[in-house]
Design a protein around this motif. Structure first.
Motif, PDB file in Angstrom:
ATOM      1  N   ASP A 284      37.074 -28.582  37.468  1.00 32.81           N
ATOM      2  CA  ASP A 284      36.625 -29.839  37.417  1.00 32.81           C
ATOM      3  C   ASP A 284      36.517 -29.792  36.068  1.00 32.81           C
ATOM      4  N   ALA A 285      36.459 -29.227  34.865  1.00 34.38           N
ATOM      5  CA  ALA A 285      36.650 -29.411  33.371  1.00 34.38           C
ATOM      6  C   ALA A 285      38.393 -30.282  33.349  1.00 34.38           C
ATOM      7  N   HIS A 286      39.274 -29.721  34.085  1.00 30.21           N
ATOM      8  CA  HIS A 286      39.800 -30.364  33.578  1.00 30.21           C
ATOM      9  C   HIS A 286      40.472 -32.448  34.216  1.00 30.21           C
ATOM     10  N   ALA A 287      38.999 -32.217  35.211  1.00 32.53           N
ATOM     11  CA  ALA A 287      39.237 -33.715  35.705  1.00 32.53           C
ATOM     12  C   ALA A 287      38.439 -34.679  35.010  1.00 32.53           C
ATOM     13  N   GLN A 288      37.053 -33.558  34.350  1.00 29.66           N
ATOM     14  CA  GLN A 288      37.030 -34.467  33.494  1.00 29.66           C
ATOM     15  C   GLN A 288      37.226 -35.019  32.280  1.00 29.66           C
TER      16      GLN A 288
ATOM     17  N   LEU B 218      45.384 -39.446  45.497  1.00 26.53           N
ATOM     18  CA  LEU B 218      45.965 -39.839  46.133  1.00 26.53           C
ATOM     19  C   LEU B 218      46.297 -41.191  47.112  1.00 26.53           C
ATOM     20  N   ARG B 219      44.967 -41.271  46.884  1.00 33.58           N
ATOM     21  CA  ARG B 219      45.117 -43.245  47.498  1.00 33.58           C
ATOM     22  C   ARG B 219      45.441 -43.748  46.762  1.00 33.58           C
ATOM     23  N   MET B 220      46.052 -43.390  44.813  1.00 32.48           N
ATOM     24  CA  MET B 220      46.609 -44.463  44.341  1.00 32.48           C
ATOM     25  C   MET B 220      48.506 -44.264  44.652  1.00 32.48           C
ATOM     26  N   HIS B 221      48.390 -42.772  44.780  1.00 30.64           N
ATOM     27  CA  HIS B 221      49.912 -42.554  45.433  1.00 30.64           C
ATOM     28  C   HIS B 221      50.210 -42.124  47.331  1.00 30.64           C
ATOM     29  N   ALA B 222      50.482 -43.268  47.832  1.00 33.13           N
ATOM     30  CA  ALA B 222      50.236 -43.025  49.099  1.00 33.13           C
ATOM     31  C   ALA B 222      51.638 -42.225  49.644  1.00 33.13           C
ATOM     32  N   GLY B 223      51.739 -41.776  50.203  1.00 32.80           N
ATOM     33  CA  GLY B 223      52.788 -40.554  50.446  1.00 32.80           C
ATOM     34  C   GLY B 223      52.520 -39.303  49.757  1.00 32.80           C
ATOM     35  N   MET B 224      51.862 -39.255  49.191  1.00 32.12           N
ATOM     36  CA  MET B 224      51.202 -37.744  48.090  1.00 32.12           C
ATOM     37  C   MET B 224      50.778 -36.701  48.777  1.00 32.12           C
ATOM     38  N   THR B 225      50.913 -35.903  48.811  1.00 34.88           N
ATOM     39  CA  THR B 225      49.960 -34.479  49.043  1.00 34.88           C
ATOM     40  C   THR B 225      50.080 -33.957  47.998  1.00 34.88           C
TER      41      THR B 225
ATOM     42  N   ASN C 125      34.680 -34.673  38.695  1.00 34.04           N
ATOM     43  CA  ASN C 125      34.892 -33.832  39.443  1.00 34.04           C
ATOM     44  C   ASN C 125      35.961 -33.727  39.752  1.00 34.04           C
ATOM     45  N   LEU C 126      36.614 -32.660  40.545  1.00 25.67           N
ATOM     46  CA  LEU C 126      38.166 -32.369  40.940  1.00 25.67           C
ATOM     47  C   LEU C 126      37.942 -33.234  42.302  1.00 25.67           C
ATOM     48  N   GLU C 127      37.514 -32.692  43.157  1.00 26.53           N
ATOM     49  CA  GLU C 127      37.134 -33.351  44.351  1.00 26.53           C
ATOM     50  C   GLU C 127      37.770 -35.440  44.303  1.00 26.53           C
ATOM     51  N   MET C 128      36.393 -35.629  43.574  1.00 26.05           N
ATOM     52  CA  MET C 128      37.320 -37.271  43.085  1.00 26.05           C
ATOM     53  C   MET C 128      38.281 -37.281  42.571  1.00 26.05           C
ATOM     54  N   TYR C 129      38.592 -36.767  41.727  1.00 29.09           N
ATOM     55  CA  TYR C 129      40.202 -36.781  41.536  1.00 29.09           C
ATOM     56  C   TYR C 129      41.323 -36.919  41.940  1.00 29.09           C
ATOM     57  N   LYS C 130      41.408 -35.784  42.799  1.00 30.91           N
ATOM     58  CA  LYS C 130      42.250 -35.272  43.772  1.00 30.91           C
ATOM     59  C   LYS C 130      42.436 -36.364  45.018  1.00 30.91           C
ATOM     60  N   ASP C 131      40.934 -37.452  45.145  1.00 32.85           N
ATOM     61  CA  ASP C 131      40.596 -37.865  45.948  1.00 32.85           C
ATOM     62  C   ASP C 131      41.397 -39.438  45.588  1.00 32.85           C
ATOM     63  N   ILE C 132      41.327 -40.610  44.170  1.00 35.81           N
ATOM     64  CA  ILE C 132      41.671 -40.939  44.111  1.00 35.81           C
ATOM     65  C   ILE C 132      43.353 -40.946  43.385  1.00 35.81           C
TER      66      ILE C 132
END
Length: 111
Positions: free
Chosen positions: A67-71, A86-93, A77-84
């Motif tokens: 979470d500190a890295h995402a901040q 993955l939405r910005m880079h279609a097809g990325m896992t 937090n990390l979950e919001m970072y990951k979600d955004i």
């Protein structure tokens, strides 16, 4: 690390999204993760009249992010970072073992 591979992109493309530019200028965003090298330590870039300097460049596994890295990326937090991301880079896992370059930067202080 004193020796780095060749840059893969211009430092001017390190932080481009308007919300992230604003977060950087406000001192909230202090890191940018990329799959390539956009800037080297000591290199500067400008965002809407403010100059920033790359203070560090390291490698990191996505699975080691906290979470500190995402901040530091400008997200709550990390979950919001990951979600955004993955939405910005279609097809990325999100692969825990994928390596990214962490560009750390700060506003340049003139002496």
């Amino acid at each position: 690390m004193d020796t780095y591979p060749e840059k893969t992109c211009s430092i001017d493309r390190l932080v481009t999204h308007p919300k992230l530019v604003a977060a950087t200028k406000a001192g909230i965003k202090t890191q940018q993760r990329r799959d390539g090298i956009y800037g080297l330590p000591g290199e500067t870039f400008d965002l809407e009249g403010m100059t920033f300097v790359v203070t560090d460049l390291t490698r990191q596994r996505l699975g080691d992010m906290t979470d500190a890295h995402a901040q530091a990326e400008g997200y709550p937090n990390l979950e919001m970072y990951k979600d955004i991301i993955l939405r910005m880079h279609a097809g990325m896992t999100w692969e825990a073992d994928s390596l990214v370059w962490v560009h750390t930067f700060a506003a340049k202080v003139d002496n």
